[in-house]
Design an enzyme around this catalytic site. Sequence first.
Site, short mmCIF file in Angstrom:
data_model
loop_
_atom_site.label_atom_id
_atom_site.label_comp_id
_atom_site.label_asym_id
_atom_site.label_seq_id
_atom_site.Cartn_x
_atom_site.Cartn_y
_atom_site.Cartn_z
N CYS A 104 15.17 -19.44 -7.98
CA CYS A 104 16.34 -20.08 -7.35
C CYS A 104 17.37 -19.07 -6.86
CB CYS A 104 16.99 -21.06 -8.34
SG CYS A 104 16.00 -22.52 -8.67
N ARG A 120 8.29 -16.11 -12.97
CA ARG A 120 8.31 -15.98 -11.51
C ARG A 120 9.50 -15.14 -11.05
NH1 ARG A 120 8.24 -22.02 -9.50
NH2 ARG A 120 9.47 -22.23 -11.42
#
Length: 459
Positions: free
Chosen positions: A265, A336
């Site tokens: 994000c 990630r």
Amino acid sequence: MNLYEKLLKRQEKLSLVGLGYVGMPIAVAFAKKVDVIGFDVNEQKIALYKKGIDPTNEVGDKAIQETTVDFTSDETRLREAKFHIVAVPTPVKSDHTPDLSPVEAASRTVGRNLTKGSIVVYESTVYPGVTEEICIPILEKESGLKCGIDFKVGYSPERINPGDKVHRLETIVKVVSGMDEETLDIVAKVYELVVEAGVHRAESIKVAEAAKVIENSQRDINIAFMNELSIIFNQMGIDTKAVLEAAGTKWNFLKFTPGLVGGHCIGVDPYYLTYKAEQMGYHSQIILAGRKINDDMGKYVAENTVKQMIKANKQINGAKIAIFGITFKENCPDVRNTKVVDIIRELEEYGIEVKVVDPVADKEDLWKEYRIHLSEREEVKEVDAVIFAVSHEEFKTITFKEIKDMFKKQLTDSEIAKEVAATIENEMVVDMNKDVLIDVKGIFNRQEAMNAGFLYWRL
């Protein structure tokens, strides 16, 4: 009777496309109110969910075992649903441009199985215009249906914070939007079923897309400012954490802290906004400057680790370092886009052997993504430095004695005397017999660490 009412009466079903850290909690929440089909292309993930195992740790195994979500990797099952929520990742490519392939692939999958009267809502973070300019044409092409006539589209950006047990789907106001008033009303009412904090009805899909992409961009810029302060204060010999604690006593001081900015994000979303801005002829100045600082922090931590080791008179080439924590954030298995990997790769460039300890990280994803194996804490022996890169709760209980036991045997008094004589002759300043402890997130008390004999450094 509209689609919302049919969902409530269980005459129609809701589907969740993409069952990762965001999609799976949404599916579980909705399953308490309506019939839900949970779809993901990852058959192994589906198999785990069917066994009652939550690999994300977002809701826990018990919730997975008790949920009524119908988990499947068979895309044709989507034909049973009329309200589709797409929650797939939107990463960036190596050149920092948007990688829309997951959301495009999901659109094709939904399109192939779309039926008349359906509503498709996207949750994936995108730049303004993606839903209407890229996703809708794919849905129309694959389905042979016409948007606005045969099906409708909405957008409701995800706001789930992985690993956060306080700010959850139910407790965060949900931004919703629709292509027309009727769609907006249905989308809002459907989400109100599970979002206790309520919804905010955005005036258009593009407004909702823009709202999401600036949320994380704002946070990214603020953290970049903290990281830049850390670099400056490090040069001045001032402890950044102490400065922030002092400044934080003012009521309107924003309490951000320096750190590694990774994940799917904050470290990604700003690039979606700047990409679209470039297409419109505007080159971002503040946003990209912040991204540059944050992207370089892994290397900065590695360089300062090496500097501290040199101060401690450690040989760099062939040295051993243990890194505690490799996930992109604390108490979350997600690896990630973790910036801890940047620290590891930079240290390896110096010829340093790195062992990684992380009781939370997803081992399979870590190996698949970075070819990194995890070590057990008991395997950490004879190291030259220890880096705490992620503030997992489990790490906060580790004592200084336990950390000390991980290091190489200390020099004897006579060996120290010889080393001191040699360094004086070479006019080098070193901290003899001190173990190097790098505390990226400030887990430990600085003075206590120094009193315990550590050469201590933190952002």
